[in-house]
Write an enzyme that holds these catalytic residues in place. Structure first.
Site, PDB file in Angstrom:
ATOM      1  N   HIS A  13      -9.528  -1.946   0.001  1.00  0.00           N
ATOM      2  CA  HIS A  13     -10.500  -1.145  -0.762  1.00  0.00           C
ATOM      3  C   HIS A  13     -10.429  -1.457  -2.252  1.00  0.00           C
ATOM      4  O   HIS A  13      -9.583  -2.231  -2.715  1.00  0.00           O
ATOM      5  CB  HIS A  13     -10.248   0.345  -0.517  1.00  0.00           C
ATOM      6  CG  HIS A  13      -8.880   0.815  -0.925  1.00  0.00           C
ATOM      7  ND1 HIS A  13      -8.541   1.114  -2.224  1.00  0.00           N
ATOM      8  CD2 HIS A  13      -7.761   1.037  -0.184  1.00  0.00           C
ATOM      9  CE1 HIS A  13      -7.283   1.513  -2.285  1.00  0.00           C
ATOM     10  NE2 HIS A  13      -6.773   1.467  -1.045  1.00  0.00           N
ATOM     11  N   CYS A  42      -2.207   0.770   1.615  1.00  0.00           N
ATOM     12  CA  CYS A  42      -3.387  -0.067   1.808  1.00  0.00           C
ATOM     13  C   CYS A  42      -3.339  -1.290   0.902  1.00  0.00           C
ATOM     14  O   CYS A  42      -2.427  -1.465   0.090  1.00  0.00           O
ATOM     15  CB  CYS A  42      -4.652   0.738   1.553  1.00  0.00           C
ATOM     16  SG  CYS A  42      -4.942   2.038   2.768  1.00  0.00           S
TER      17      CYS A  42
END
Length: 494
Positions: free
Chosen positions: A453, A469
């Site tokens: 992301h 992440c």
């Protein structure tokens, strides 16, 4: 008769006696000084005076014979020398001089006026009429002849008075979410539109980044070149660092070259072949200035959840992200620009075209803090600096796959599944926007709650930790999102 002579003799003797006694009394009498009514100092008898000035500027009057201080005059009480000269001239002339008849030798303006009057009386100067006065011409007949010509080509011509600057508005373009492609050097603004540009030298716009920021334009040019080649350096900020070193290695692998960061000639040649100058002109549009923008982004997730959108906070933040730049560096390149005014022309990074080759495999290198994207033939087509997990919330291991792609997504905060932020122990939905926790892109993996992301803080990519992440800059995540599709493998390596 004898009585008369005797009386006169007695009177004469008395007068001589009184004169002899009067002299010593006069010499022994102390000198008396008092302030005059007009602010001056009156001294009894004519004595020798010494004048000194102390550290505060006071004038100290001392009796030269006795050494006694007669008076102390502060600076504001002393008589002005110009006023004294005027009074002296008044006494000499018996009248007050007219304003136009006063000349003081220590006043350059008076001396110039006196000289002009002399020349006029001799008929050597003809003053021009008031309504035909030209400040750029020589108005004298023979009093002020033109100076001799020198080797530098000096003459008596002066430039015309500056004319008011105007800004010609360009046709309005619709604001685009995708990064706008800067104009090529041949498409830059015409001379009439150069009012908003920095000063020019030699026909080219020169930009000097603020030295206090430690930024260098040659480093920024290298970063632009790397970005054009698909090897992202992260933010373009004019600074060397690990992100630039990693991007340069990836650039050489992608292009098959052996470029070095110190090869200024090679860098300029590569820039010329890949799209021209590293920087280009951009005109701020009404859409850029209008936003909408938010006043600030709170740190607490519960406060974030109350906002309508996690938008940009300023024009500079939005433009910096659009052109892959550090916000402070964008400001340093354009120190006099008004970013809030449509029509302002600024200098931005000319990063070129985005990578368009489809990606078949992704490698997330935890040790190098870098993401590599390969095509179906195994050729490296893009690389991005990344923040990959942390010791508290490590990223996944092994091979996973892309499950879906979401642009401008909401973010669901669940402390029972993910990390806990502050004192928030309830599920929260944070609205979309580039300043949201996952930025403007979410590439979900087949492992729940994990993905690739964006970020609200692009300058920290590769320098901080994430919550497990893979975090990229918003523009890198958006580029990668357009190159992948569900099923693309993502391999995590140590």
């Amino acid at each position: 008769m004898l009585r008369t002579i005797f009386t006169l003799s007695v009177l004469a003797g008395g007068l001589l006696s009184s004169g002899a006694l009067g002299a010593p009394m006069q010499d022994s009498a102390p000198r008396i000084a008092r302030a005059a009514d007009d602010g001056g100092i009156l001294v009894a008898q004519d004595g020798n005076l010494d004048i000194y000035y102390d550290a505060r500027g006071n004038r100290v009057i001392v009796d030269a014979d006795t050494g006694k201080v007669i008076a102390i005059q502060p600076p504001q009480t002393r008589l002005d020398r110009r006023a004294l000269r005027r009074e002296t001239r008044l006494r000499e002339l018996g009248r007050a001089p007219d304003d136009n008849d006063r000349y003081y030798l220590d006043d350059p303006e008076d001396m110039a006026r006196f000289r002009r009057k002399q020349l006029e009386e001799e008929g050597r100067v003809i003053p021009p009429p008031a309504d035909e006065y030209d400040p750029g011409s020589d108005n004298s007949v023979e009093a002020y002849p033109p100076p001799p010509q020198d080797d530098g080509g000096y003459d008596n011509n002066y430039p015309d008075a500056p004319q008011p600057l105007t800004i010609e508005r360009q046709p309005l373009n619709e604001a685009s979410i995708d990064p706008a492609q800067p104009a090529s050097p041949s498409e830059e603004a015409a001379p009439a539109d150069q009012a908003g540009l920095p000063p020019k030298a030699g026909g080219k716009t020169t930009v000097e980044p603020a030295l206090s920021l430690g930024a260098r334009q040659d480093v920024a040019a290298l970063q632009v070149l790397l970005d054009r080649g698909g090897a992202s350096p992260g933010v373009i900020d004019g600074r060397f660092g690990s992100n630039v070193d990693k991007a340069l290695a990836a650039y050489n692998q992608i292009t098959g070259s052996n470029l070095r960061s110190t090869d200024a000639v090679g860098i300029q040649a590569a820039l010329a072949q890949s799209g021209g100058d590293a920087f280009a002109n951009y005109t701020i549009t009404p859409e850029d200035a209008a936003g909408p923008y938010v006043a600030s982004i709170p740190e607490d997730y519960s406060q974030k959840a109350q906002l309508d959108r996690m938008g940009y906070t300023s024009v500079t933040e939005a433009l910096a992200e659009r052109f892959h730049m550090d916000e402070n560096y964008l400001k340093a390149l354009n120190p006099d620009a008004n970013f809030n005014r449509p029509g302002t022309i600024i200098r931005v990074a000319n990063f070129g075209r985005l990578v368009s080759t489809p990606v078949a495999r992704i490698v997330a290198d935890k040790g190098r803090k870098e993401v590599f994207a390969y095509d179906a033939g195994g050729k490296l087509v893009a690389s991005y600096p990344a923040t990959i997990g942390s010791s508290d919330t490590p990223s996944p291991s092994g091979i996973h796959a892309v499950s879906r792609v979401a642009l401008d997504p909401n973010y669901t905060y669940n402390p029972s599944i993910n990390f806990k932020q502050g004192q928030n122990d309830k599920v929260l939905t944070i609205p979309p926007g580039p300043n949201g926790p996952v930025g403007s892109v979410w590439i979900a993996l087949d492992k729940p709650t994990y993905g690739i992301h964006g970020t609200p803080e692009p300058s920290k990519i590769g320098k901080t930790e994430s919550h497990g992440c893979v975090r990229l800059t918003n523009w890198d995540a958006r580029e990668l999102a357009k190159l992948v599709s569900p099923g693309v493998t993502v391999e995590f390596v140590e």
